[in-house]
Design a protein around this motif. Structure first.
Motif, PDB file in Angstrom:
ATOM      1  N   LEU A   1      10.266  12.200  -3.938  1.00  0.00           N
ATOM      2  CA  LEU A   1       9.548  10.845  -3.786  1.00  0.00           C
ATOM      3  C   LEU A   1      10.393   9.673  -3.796  1.00  0.00           C
ATOM      4  O   LEU A   1      10.099   8.972  -2.757  1.00  0.00           O
ATOM      5  CB  LEU A   1       8.961  10.598  -5.593  1.00  0.00           C
ATOM      6  N   GLN A   2      11.613   9.724  -3.933  1.00  0.00           N
ATOM      7  CA  GLN A   2      12.678   8.864  -3.447  1.00  0.00           C
ATOM      8  C   GLN A   2      13.052   8.860  -2.081  1.00  0.00           C
ATOM      9  O   GLN A   2      12.943   7.981  -1.336  1.00  0.00           O
ATOM     10  CB  GLN A   2      14.145   8.850  -3.987  1.00  0.00           C
ATOM     11  N   GLN A   3      13.058  10.167  -1.356  1.00  0.00           N
ATOM     12  CA  GLN A   3      12.857  10.267   0.022  1.00  0.00           C
ATOM     13  C   GLN A   3      11.924   9.610   0.600  1.00  0.00           C
ATOM     14  O   GLN A   3      12.144   9.094   1.834  1.00  0.00           O
ATOM     15  CB  GLN A   3      12.906  11.727   0.289  1.00  0.00           C
ATOM     16  N   LEU A   4      10.696   9.840   0.191  1.00  0.00           N
ATOM     17  CA  LEU A   4       9.409   9.371   0.734  1.00  0.00           C
ATOM     18  C   LEU A   4       9.485   8.002   0.696  1.00  0.00           C
ATOM     19  O   LEU A   4       9.014   7.208   1.770  1.00  0.00           O
ATOM     20  CB  LEU A   4       8.361   9.935  -0.057  1.00  0.00           C
ATOM     21  N   ALA A  22      13.443  17.269  -9.767  1.00  0.00           N
ATOM     22  CA  ALA A  22      13.420  17.532  -8.121  1.00  0.00           C
ATOM     23  C   ALA A  22      12.359  16.763  -7.121  1.00  0.00           C
ATOM     24  O   ALA A  22      12.518  16.323  -6.218  1.00  0.00           O
ATOM     25  CB  ALA A  22      13.197  19.073  -8.049  1.00  0.00           C
ATOM     26  N   LEU A  23      11.152  16.650  -8.112  1.00  0.00           N
ATOM     27  CA  LEU A  23       9.995  16.001  -7.525  1.00  0.00           C
ATOM     28  C   LEU A  23      10.435  14.461  -7.383  1.00  0.00           C
ATOM     29  O   LEU A  23       9.972  13.778  -6.429  1.00  0.00           O
ATOM     30  CB  LEU A  23       8.838  16.123  -8.179  1.00  0.00           C
ATOM     31  N   ARG A  24      10.993  14.021  -8.227  1.00  0.00           N
ATOM     32  CA  ARG A  24      11.409  12.507  -8.240  1.00  0.00           C
ATOM     33  C   ARG A  24      12.374  12.217  -7.054  1.00  0.00           C
ATOM     34  O   ARG A  24      12.594  11.191  -6.424  1.00  0.00           O
ATOM     35  CB  ARG A  24      12.156  12.025  -9.650  1.00  0.00           C
ATOM     36  N   ARG A  48      12.004   2.776   6.190  1.00  0.00           N
ATOM     37  CA  ARG A  48      12.393   3.106   7.621  1.00  0.00           C
ATOM     38  C   ARG A  48      11.331   2.702   8.442  1.00  0.00           C
ATOM     39  O   ARG A  48      11.501   2.077   9.377  1.00  0.00           O
ATOM     40  CB  ARG A  48      12.768   4.390   7.697  1.00  0.00           C
ATOM     41  N   GLU A  49       9.957   3.152   8.174  1.00  0.00           N
ATOM     42  CA  GLU A  49       8.652   2.957   9.023  1.00  0.00           C
ATOM     43  C   GLU A  49       8.774   1.357   8.984  1.00  0.00           C
ATOM     44  O   GLU A  49       8.279   0.791   9.825  1.00  0.00           O
ATOM     45  CB  GLU A  49       7.559   3.467   8.357  1.00  0.00           C
ATOM     46  N   GLN A  50       8.682   0.776   7.649  1.00  0.00           N
ATOM     47  CA  GLN A  50       8.439  -0.599   7.805  1.00  0.00           C
ATOM     48  C   GLN A  50       9.399  -1.417   8.482  1.00  0.00           C
ATOM     49  O   GLN A  50       9.166  -2.362   9.409  1.00  0.00           O
ATOM     50  CB  GLN A  50       8.437  -1.115   6.241  1.00  0.00           C
ATOM     51  N   LEU A  51      10.803  -1.081   8.726  1.00  0.00           N
ATOM     52  CA  LEU A  51      11.778  -1.750   9.380  1.00  0.00           C
ATOM     53  C   LEU A  51      11.401  -1.246  10.941  1.00  0.00           C
ATOM     54  O   LEU A  51      11.721  -2.287  11.784  1.00  0.00           O
ATOM     55  CB  LEU A  51      13.104  -1.092   9.058  1.00  0.00           C
ATOM     56  N   ALA A  69       0.915  -1.162  -0.145  1.00  0.00           N
ATOM     57  CA  ALA A  69      -0.006  -0.013   0.060  1.00  0.00           C
ATOM     58  C   ALA A  69       0.718   1.390   0.001  1.00  0.00           C
ATOM     59  O   ALA A  69       0.348   2.368  -0.481  1.00  0.00           O
ATOM     60  CB  ALA A  69      -1.021   0.065   1.153  1.00  0.00           C
ATOM     61  N   VAL A  70       2.145   1.180   0.376  1.00  0.00           N
ATOM     62  CA  VAL A  70       2.875   2.387   0.517  1.00  0.00           C
ATOM     63  C   VAL A  70       4.158   2.449  -0.196  1.00  0.00           C
ATOM     64  O   VAL A  70       4.295   3.217  -0.984  1.00  0.00           O
ATOM     65  CB  VAL A  70       3.297   2.652   2.157  1.00  0.00           C
ATOM     66  N   VAL A  71       5.278   1.454   0.082  1.00  0.00           N
ATOM     67  CA  VAL A  71       6.313   1.337  -0.466  1.00  0.00           C
ATOM     68  C   VAL A  71       6.151   1.016  -2.027  1.00  0.00           C
ATOM     69  O   VAL A  71       6.841   1.987  -2.828  1.00  0.00           O
ATOM     70  CB  VAL A  71       7.007   0.428   0.059  1.00  0.00           C
ATOM     71  N   GLU A  72       5.483   0.068  -2.534  1.00  0.00           N
ATOM     72  CA  GLU A  72       5.493  -0.139  -3.757  1.00  0.00           C
ATOM     73  C   GLU A  72       4.814   1.020  -4.901  1.00  0.00           C
ATOM     74  O   GLU A  72       5.541   1.257  -5.830  1.00  0.00           O
ATOM     75  CB  GLU A  72       4.800  -1.478  -4.022  1.00  0.00           C
ATOM     76  N   PRO A  73       3.781   1.667  -4.411  1.00  0.00           N
ATOM     77  CA  PRO A  73       3.084   2.836  -5.128  1.00  0.00           C
ATOM     78  C   PRO A  73       4.207   3.497  -5.289  1.00  0.00           C
ATOM     79  O   PRO A  73       4.528   4.550  -6.426  1.00  0.00           O
ATOM     80  CB  PRO A  73       2.047   3.116  -4.442  1.00  0.00           C
ATOM     81  N   LEU A  74       5.117   4.127  -4.309  1.00  0.00           N
ATOM     82  CA  LEU A  74       5.900   5.297  -4.446  1.00  0.00           C
ATOM     83  C   LEU A  74       7.211   4.931  -5.339  1.00  0.00           C
ATOM     84  O   LEU A  74       7.480   5.573  -6.057  1.00  0.00           O
ATOM     85  CB  LEU A  74       6.636   5.609  -3.146  1.00  0.00           C
ATOM     86  N   ARG A  75       7.571   3.415  -5.129  1.00  0.00           N
ATOM     87  CA  ARG A  75       8.759   2.885  -6.103  1.00  0.00           C
ATOM     88  C   ARG A  75       8.090   3.082  -7.657  1.00  0.00           C
ATOM     89  O   ARG A  75       9.012   3.505  -8.208  1.00  0.00           O
ATOM     90  CB  ARG A  75       9.033   1.575  -5.641  1.00  0.00           C
ATOM     91  N   THR A  76       7.080   2.510  -7.800  1.00  0.00           N
ATOM     92  CA  THR A  76       6.525   2.563  -9.087  1.00  0.00           C
ATOM     93  C   THR A  76       6.519   3.988  -9.682  1.00  0.00           C
ATOM     94  O   THR A  76       6.867   4.032 -10.953  1.00  0.00           O
ATOM     95  CB  THR A  76       4.993   1.855  -8.963  1.00  0.00           C
TER      96      THR A  76
END
Length: 153
Positions: A95-98, A90-92, A104-107, A66-73
């Motif tokens: 997004l990479q930082q998000l 710059a936006l990308r 980090r939250e998952q870990l 729900a979170v990591v994969e959509p950001l990565r995609t």
């Protein structure tokens, strides 16, 4: 031994070849955060068992999907265009930082779940990594072997 999972993961990821191994495993369908948690558990001597593995997967999968994969995609989808569009680049980057923040939250969630699991100094090496690595390809196994070897050094 590093006390917290985030520090363990970032220290390991900085070692030569680990990033490439993680990306190979990710492309093979692995949840790299889950693999890093497994290596951390191995390093703490926490015995693997199917119930614990199930708990980790149950905690990791919804967040990953729900979170990591959509950001990565989205970040990957912008890769080509961002090379010629500074605003998108710059936006990308943001997004990479998000994406990194989400990992980090998952870990942190995986650490919280497993903190009470007892460890030992008896040999338990590779059990978690072996069980959590997708076994479908030689490339994934080679990457897993490299990841484990990097952890040992």
């Amino acid at each position: 031994m590093t006390a917290d999972l985030w520090s363990f993961a970032t220290t390991l990821y900085a070692k030569p070849g680990v990033e490439a191994a993680c990306l190979t495993l990710q492309d093979a369908g692995a949840d790299v955060c889950l693999l890093l948690a497994g290596l951390w558990l191995d390093s703490r001597g926490v015995a693997h068992n199917p119930e614990r593995e199930g708990q980790l997967r149950q905690a990791a999968q919804p967040w990953q999907q729900a979170v990591v994969e959509p950001l990565r995609t989205l970040r990957r989808a912008w890769r080509q265009t961002a090379q010629t569009d500074p605003a998108l680049a710059a936006l990308r980057q943001r997004l990479q930082q998000l994406e990194l923040d989400a990992e980090r939250e998952q870990l942190a969630r995986l650490q919280t779940l497993s903190e009470g699991w007892p460890g030992s100094t008896e040999g338990n090496a590779r059990t978690w990594l072996k069980e959590l690595t997708p076994g479908g390809t030689i490339t994934a196994r080679n990457a897993s072997d490299h990841l484990h070897a990097s952890k040992a050094h």
